[in-house]
Motif scaffolding. Structure first.
Motif, mmCIF file in Angstrom:
data_model
loop_
_atom_site.group_PDB
_atom_site.id
_atom_site.type_symbol
_atom_site.label_atom_id
_atom_site.label_comp_id
_atom_site.label_asym_id
_atom_site.label_seq_id
_atom_site.Cartn_x
_atom_site.Cartn_y
_atom_site.Cartn_z
ATOM 1 N N VAL A 189 -10.410 -45.299 -41.118
ATOM 2 C CA VAL A 189 -11.672 -45.926 -41.639
ATOM 3 C C VAL A 189 -12.349 -46.387 -40.413
ATOM 4 C CG1 VAL A 189 -11.142 -45.954 -44.036
ATOM 5 C CG2 VAL A 189 -10.867 -47.944 -42.559
ATOM 6 N N HIS A 190 -13.794 -46.262 -40.276
ATOM 7 C CA HIS A 190 -14.591 -46.839 -39.121
ATOM 8 C C HIS A 190 -15.901 -47.031 -39.822
ATOM 9 C CE1 HIS A 190 -11.475 -45.182 -36.371
ATOM 10 N NE2 HIS A 190 -11.455 -44.258 -36.994
ATOM 11 N N TRP A 191 -16.686 -48.300 -39.214
ATOM 12 C CA TRP A 191 -18.028 -48.487 -39.409
ATOM 13 C C TRP A 191 -18.548 -47.753 -38.199
ATOM 14 C CZ3 TRP A 191 -19.918 -49.767 -43.833
ATOM 15 C CH2 TRP A 191 -19.351 -50.455 -44.905
ATOM 16 N N MET A 192 -19.550 -46.930 -38.277
ATOM 17 C CA MET A 192 -20.191 -46.321 -37.220
ATOM 18 C C MET A 192 -21.675 -46.520 -37.287
ATOM 19 S SD MET A 192 -17.845 -43.271 -36.732
ATOM 20 C CE MET A 192 -18.323 -42.688 -35.216
ATOM 21 N N GLY A 193 -22.241 -46.780 -36.016
ATOM 22 C CA GLY A 193 -23.732 -46.848 -36.148
ATOM 23 C C GLY A 193 -24.247 -45.188 -36.276
ATOM 24 N N TYR A 194 -25.704 -44.993 -36.606
ATOM 25 C CA TYR A 194 -26.211 -43.764 -36.715
ATOM 26 C C TYR A 194 -26.065 -42.962 -35.401
ATOM 27 C CZ TYR A 194 -30.177 -40.515 -37.102
ATOM 28 O OH TYR A 194 -31.008 -39.448 -36.993
ATOM 29 N N ASP A 195 -26.688 -43.572 -34.230
ATOM 30 C CA ASP A 195 -26.386 -42.842 -33.041
ATOM 31 C C ASP A 195 -25.097 -42.601 -32.436
ATOM 32 O OD1 ASP A 195 -29.096 -42.860 -32.823
ATOM 33 O OD2 ASP A 195 -29.165 -44.773 -31.857
ATOM 34 N N GLU A 196 -23.981 -43.531 -32.903
ATOM 35 C CA GLU A 196 -22.685 -43.275 -32.561
ATOM 36 C C GLU A 196 -22.054 -42.133 -33.334
ATOM 37 O OE1 GLU A 196 -18.694 -45.984 -32.668
ATOM 38 O OE2 GLU A 196 -20.613 -46.643 -33.585
ATOM 39 N N ILE A 197 -22.646 -41.896 -34.690
ATOM 40 C CA ILE A 197 -21.933 -40.579 -35.305
ATOM 41 C C ILE A 197 -22.587 -39.511 -34.697
ATOM 42 C CG2 ILE A 197 -21.931 -39.467 -37.526
ATOM 43 C CD1 ILE A 197 -22.291 -42.466 -38.813
ATOM 44 N N LEU A 198 -23.698 -39.392 -34.636
ATOM 45 C CA LEU A 198 -24.563 -38.106 -33.803
ATOM 46 C C LEU A 198 -23.892 -37.931 -32.600
ATOM 47 C CD1 LEU A 198 -28.284 -38.851 -35.020
ATOM 48 C CD2 LEU A 198 -26.450 -37.354 -36.212
ATOM 49 N N SER A 199 -23.763 -38.776 -31.923
ATOM 50 C CA SER A 199 -23.360 -38.561 -30.575
ATOM 51 C C SER A 199 -21.338 -38.237 -30.303
ATOM 52 C CB SER A 199 -23.490 -39.610 -29.525
ATOM 53 O OG SER A 199 -22.954 -40.650 -29.777
ATOM 54 N N ASN A 200 -20.947 -38.614 -31.458
ATOM 55 C CA ASN A 200 -19.478 -38.284 -31.565
ATOM 56 C C ASN A 200 -18.954 -36.810 -31.590
ATOM 57 O OD1 ASN A 200 -16.627 -38.077 -32.414
ATOM 58 N ND2 ASN A 200 -16.969 -40.377 -32.980
ATOM 59 N N LEU A 228 -21.675 -33.435 -41.072
ATOM 60 C CA LEU A 228 -21.517 -34.612 -41.201
ATOM 61 C C LEU A 228 -22.972 -35.364 -40.580
ATOM 62 C CD1 LEU A 228 -20.691 -37.528 -41.815
ATOM 63 C CD2 LEU A 228 -19.122 -37.281 -39.835
ATOM 64 N N LYS A 229 -23.139 -34.846 -39.225
ATOM 65 C CA LYS A 229 -24.193 -35.192 -38.702
ATOM 66 C C LYS A 229 -25.574 -34.885 -39.413
ATOM 67 C CE LYS A 229 -22.121 -34.530 -34.160
ATOM 68 N NZ LYS A 229 -22.331 -34.187 -32.848
ATOM 69 N N LYS A 230 -25.811 -33.662 -40.134
ATOM 70 C CA LYS A 230 -26.804 -33.205 -41.009
ATOM 71 C C LYS A 230 -26.992 -34.437 -42.052
ATOM 72 C CE LYS A 230 -28.592 -29.489 -43.750
ATOM 73 N NZ LYS A 230 -28.559 -28.304 -44.307
ATOM 74 N N ASN A 276 -28.344 -37.658 -41.000
ATOM 75 C CA ASN A 276 -29.564 -37.727 -40.706
ATOM 76 C C ASN A 276 -30.255 -37.865 -42.188
ATOM 77 O OD1 ASN A 276 -30.508 -37.344 -38.082
ATOM 78 N ND2 ASN A 276 -29.715 -35.210 -38.023
ATOM 79 N N LYS A 277 -29.899 -37.364 -42.889
ATOM 80 C CA LYS A 277 -30.629 -37.417 -44.154
ATOM 81 C C LYS A 277 -30.593 -38.568 -44.808
ATOM 82 C CE LYS A 277 -30.884 -32.545 -45.193
ATOM 83 N NZ LYS A 277 -30.666 -31.469 -46.289
ATOM 84 N N ALA A 278 -29.138 -39.250 -44.660
ATOM 85 C CA ALA A 278 -28.810 -40.601 -45.351
ATOM 86 C C ALA A 278 -29.422 -41.617 -44.533
ATOM 87 C CB ALA A 278 -27.317 -40.914 -45.162
ATOM 88 N N GLU A 279 -29.736 -41.533 -43.186
ATOM 89 C CA GLU A 279 -30.721 -42.724 -42.655
ATOM 90 C C GLU A 279 -32.163 -42.426 -42.840
ATOM 91 O OE1 GLU A 279 -30.831 -45.568 -39.533
ATOM 92 O OE2 GLU A 279 -29.510 -44.854 -41.117
ATOM 93 N N SER A 280 -32.639 -41.325 -43.182
ATOM 94 C CA SER A 280 -33.935 -41.198 -43.590
ATOM 95 C C SER A 280 -34.197 -41.968 -45.177
ATOM 96 C CB SER A 280 -34.204 -39.799 -43.848
ATOM 97 O OG SER A 280 -35.080 -39.233 -43.106
ATOM 98 N N VAL A 281 -33.147 -41.977 -46.029
ATOM 99 C CA VAL A 281 -33.385 -42.388 -47.016
ATOM 100 C C VAL A 281 -33.293 -43.817 -46.968
ATOM 101 C CG1 VAL A 281 -32.268 -42.425 -49.561
ATOM 102 C CG2 VAL A 281 -32.602 -40.300 -48.495
ATOM 103 N N ARG A 282 -32.245 -44.348 -46.019
ATOM 104 C CA ARG A 282 -32.069 -45.526 -45.994
ATOM 105 C C ARG A 282 -33.136 -46.396 -45.543
ATOM 106 N NH1 ARG A 282 -30.758 -49.545 -42.410
ATOM 107 N NH2 ARG A 282 -30.923 -48.178 -40.396
ATOM 108 N N LEU A 283 -34.123 -45.941 -44.466
ATOM 109 C CA LEU A 283 -35.000 -46.544 -44.087
ATOM 110 C C LEU A 283 -36.141 -46.563 -44.950
ATOM 111 C CD1 LEU A 283 -35.033 -44.927 -40.501
ATOM 112 C CD2 LEU A 283 -34.253 -47.188 -41.152
ATOM 113 N N ARG A 284 -36.191 -45.704 -45.935
ATOM 114 C CA ARG A 284 -37.282 -45.593 -47.038
ATOM 115 C C ARG A 284 -36.966 -46.579 -47.915
ATOM 116 N NH1 ARG A 284 -37.038 -40.497 -47.808
ATOM 117 N NH2 ARG A 284 -36.041 -40.568 -49.777
#
Length: 149
Positions: free
Chosen positions: A114-125, A132-134, A137-145
């Motif tokens: 288990v890992h806590w990972m930042g948005y950019d960290e996930i996308l660049s992994n 997962l990246k897709k 991306n959608k989760a981050e959009s909802v989270r920011l909203r």
């Protein structure tokens, strides 16, 4: 379930401040062994109940990583795929806010890390699959909203 038409799966994009809880699926898993993923699992066959998807998410999160999430769920997406056994899986994703507990591998048959990972960290992994990246991306959009509300 002898031969289901569909398997219903739920998954949680769990966030804590600006990090997401990402698991490495166990090598023993029949579908997508050893890959990075969101926490989730099947809706279990039971008696009829209200909030079956939300209850399934909370149960899976507790069973797999031992933490509590808030009761505030935000729909991310739904999609389908064919499992390695040939079942059509309907997958429903939710954005969930971390509530309490220390995440850990509750079952070595399901989760190996288990890992806590930042948005950019996930996308660049390079070990994060495209699906997962897709989803992130959608989760981050909802989270920011949601965080603006």
């Amino acid at each position: 379930m002898s031969n289901p038409l569909y398997v219903i799966n739920v998954e949680a994009a769990i966030y804590k401040i600006d990090k997401y809880l990402i698991i490495k699926r166990s090598e023993k898993e029949e579908h997508a062994p050893g890959v990075l993923s969101l926490v989730g699992g099947k809706v279990e066959e039971r008696m009829a109940e209200n909030n079956v998807l939300e209850n399934s998410v909370k149960r899976e999160v507790l069973e797999e990583v031992g933490i509590e999430i808030s009761n505030s769920f935000h729909y991310i997406e739904s999609n389908s795929f064919v499992s390695d056994k040939g079942y059509i899986v309907v997958n429903i994703g939710f954005l969930c806010k971390y509530e309490s507990g220390e995440p850990r591998c509750m079952s070595e048959d399901e989760v190996s890390e288990v890992h806590w990972m930042g948005y950019d960290e996930i996308l660049s992994n390079p070990k994060a699959p495209s699906w997962l990246k897709k989803s992130i991306n959608k989760a981050e959009s909802v989270r920011l909203r949601v965080e603006k509300i």
